[in-house]
Design a protein around this motif. Structure first.
Motif, PDB file in Angstrom:
ATOM      1  N   ALA A  65     -41.395  33.193   4.745  1.00 47.89           N
ATOM      2  CA  ALA A  65     -39.892  31.982   5.526  1.00 47.89           C
ATOM      3  C   ALA A  65     -38.130  32.628   4.516  1.00 47.89           C
ATOM      4  O   ALA A  65     -38.354  32.930   3.171  1.00 47.89           O
ATOM      5  CB  ALA A  65     -39.994  30.867   4.503  1.00 47.89           C
ATOM      6  N   ARG A  66     -37.380  33.056   5.246  1.00 43.11           N
ATOM      7  CA  ARG A  66     -36.519  33.347   5.302  1.00 43.11           C
ATOM      8  C   ARG A  66     -35.114  32.735   6.024  1.00 43.11           C
ATOM      9  O   ARG A  66     -35.389  32.644   6.859  1.00 43.11           O
ATOM     10  CB  ARG A  66     -36.444  34.681   5.954  1.00 43.11           C
ATOM     11  CG  ARG A  66     -37.203  35.936   4.689  1.00 43.11           C
ATOM     12  CD  ARG A  66     -36.738  37.103   4.451  1.00 43.11           C
ATOM     13  NE  ARG A  66     -37.656  38.091   4.189  1.00 43.11           N
ATOM     14  CZ  ARG A  66     -38.414  38.510   2.723  1.00 43.11           C
ATOM     15  NH1 ARG A  66     -37.617  37.367   1.830  1.00 43.11           N
ATOM     16  NH2 ARG A  66     -38.973  38.865   2.408  1.00 43.11           N
ATOM     17  N   ARG A  67     -33.722  31.548   5.145  1.00 43.05           N
ATOM     18  CA  ARG A  67     -33.091  31.269   6.098  1.00 43.05           C
ATOM     19  C   ARG A  67     -31.669  33.048   6.418  1.00 43.05           C
ATOM     20  O   ARG A  67     -31.812  32.829   5.986  1.00 43.05           O
ATOM     21  CB  ARG A  67     -32.480  30.706   4.957  1.00 43.05           C
ATOM     22  CG  ARG A  67     -33.433  29.189   4.806  1.00 43.05           C
ATOM     23  CD  ARG A  67     -32.939  28.331   4.453  1.00 43.05           C
ATOM     24  NE  ARG A  67     -33.155  26.683   4.129  1.00 43.05           N
ATOM     25  CZ  ARG A  67     -33.657  26.642   5.298  1.00 43.05           C
ATOM     26  NH1 ARG A  67     -33.247  26.728   6.356  1.00 43.05           N
ATOM     27  NH2 ARG A  67     -34.589  25.075   4.891  1.00 43.05           N
TER      28      ARG A  67
ATOM     29  N   SER B  82     -32.362  32.169   0.669  1.00 41.02           N
ATOM     30  CA  SER B  82     -34.042  31.768   0.032  1.00 41.02           C
ATOM     31  C   SER B  82     -35.220  32.445   0.080  1.00 41.02           C
ATOM     32  O   SER B  82     -36.695  31.462   0.754  1.00 41.02           O
ATOM     33  CB  SER B  82     -33.949  30.147   0.707  1.00 41.02           C
ATOM     34  OG  SER B  82     -32.850  29.500   0.506  1.00 41.02           O
TER      35      SER B  82
ATOM     36  N   GLN C  16     -34.487  28.978   9.471  1.00 44.04           N
ATOM     37  CA  GLN C  16     -35.367  29.061   8.526  1.00 44.04           C
ATOM     38  C   GLN C  16     -36.169  29.723   9.664  1.00 44.04           C
ATOM     39  O   GLN C  16     -37.460  28.473   9.668  1.00 44.04           O
ATOM     40  CB  GLN C  16     -36.389  28.243   7.935  1.00 44.04           C
ATOM     41  CG  GLN C  16     -36.635  28.850   6.497  1.00 44.04           C
ATOM     42  CD  GLN C  16     -37.724  27.710   5.231  1.00 44.04           C
ATOM     43  OE1 GLN C  16     -37.472  28.217   4.842  1.00 44.04           O
ATOM     44  NE2 GLN C  16     -39.139  27.801   5.649  1.00 44.04           N
TER      45      GLN C  16
ATOM     46  N   ASP D 146     -32.086  24.204  12.644  1.00 39.75           N
ATOM     47  CA  ASP D 146     -32.897  24.952  11.131  1.00 39.75           C
ATOM     48  C   ASP D 146     -32.366  26.389  11.472  1.00 39.75           C
ATOM     49  O   ASP D 146     -32.192  26.704  12.467  1.00 39.75           O
ATOM     50  CB  ASP D 146     -34.581  24.183  10.759  1.00 39.75           C
ATOM     51  CG  ASP D 146     -34.431  24.866   9.344  1.00 39.75           C
ATOM     52  OD1 ASP D 146     -34.034  25.149   8.737  1.00 39.75           O
ATOM     53  OD2 ASP D 146     -35.770  24.132   8.963  1.00 39.75           O
TER      54      ASP D 146
END
Length: 188
Positions: free
Chosen positions: A11-13, A88, A53, A51
């Motif tokens: 998971a990457r923002r 994150s 992410q 969002d």
């Protein structure tokens, strides 16, 4: 080490203002992984509205082939090129079918919930496939017809529809036993 297929979910923002660069970088990473022995496929799940992410999924034949890719110099260089494009980062590994159901919650849902989620993905897609291609394939004998169905539907299901359905059903799949679950519908 597992000898079953292994899924690495990342998971990457997206960093503010870096969307195009991030997407180009993601594509580069997926192409890089595809060159490694044991690579089974990858996919990207876009975030819901509001969002930023992204969920990136890499599947490899087993732990050993995933480890080769993870510890490769080319992957390290790719990750370095991505510095500043995301925030994150989180990574999670899953083996076998549980890989579809282990993110974003902390535990794997019961098999009966997994079966319902898979069916909810398979039924409409299979129905649409039959509507579009059923007549063209109807003249084929049973084995070639079934082979054509499974060859076309399996990748679509594994890399797109099952991850999509499990993401949409995540609150229900991850709900604590005994707690009531409500579907919330947004009104625009």
């Amino acid at each position: 080490m597992s000898t079953q297929p292994v899924t690495l979910m990342v998971a990457r923002r997206v960093a503010r203002g870096r969307y195009q660069d991030f997407m180009h970088w993601l594509d580069e990473g997926r192409e890089l992984a595809a060159d490694f022995p044991g690579y089974l496929g990858s996919g990207v799940l876009a975030p819901p509205p509001g969002d930023d992410q992204y969920q990136i999924i890499f599947r490899f034949q087993d732990d050993r082939t995933l480890a080769r890719w993870e510890h490769s110099a080319s992957r390290r260089a790719w990750l370095n090129r991505g510095a500043g494009l995301f925030e994150s980062p989180q990574e999670q590994r899953a083996t076998g079918i549980d890989g579809w159901f282990s993110a974003p919650g902390p535990r794997t849902p019961p098999r009966w919930k997994q079966a319902i989620a898979i069916w909810l993905a398979f039924f409409p897609v299979s129905l649409l496939f039959q509507f579009i291609f059923g007549e063209a394939l109807a003249s084929l004998p049973l084995v070639p017809r079934t082979l054509a169905n499974t060859l076309m539907l399996t990748p679509v299901m594994v890399f797109f529809f099952i991850p999509l359905v499990t993401r949409l059903l995540a609150p229900w799949l991850q709900a604590q036993p005994g707690r009531k679950w409500r579907l919330r519908v947004r009104r625009g």
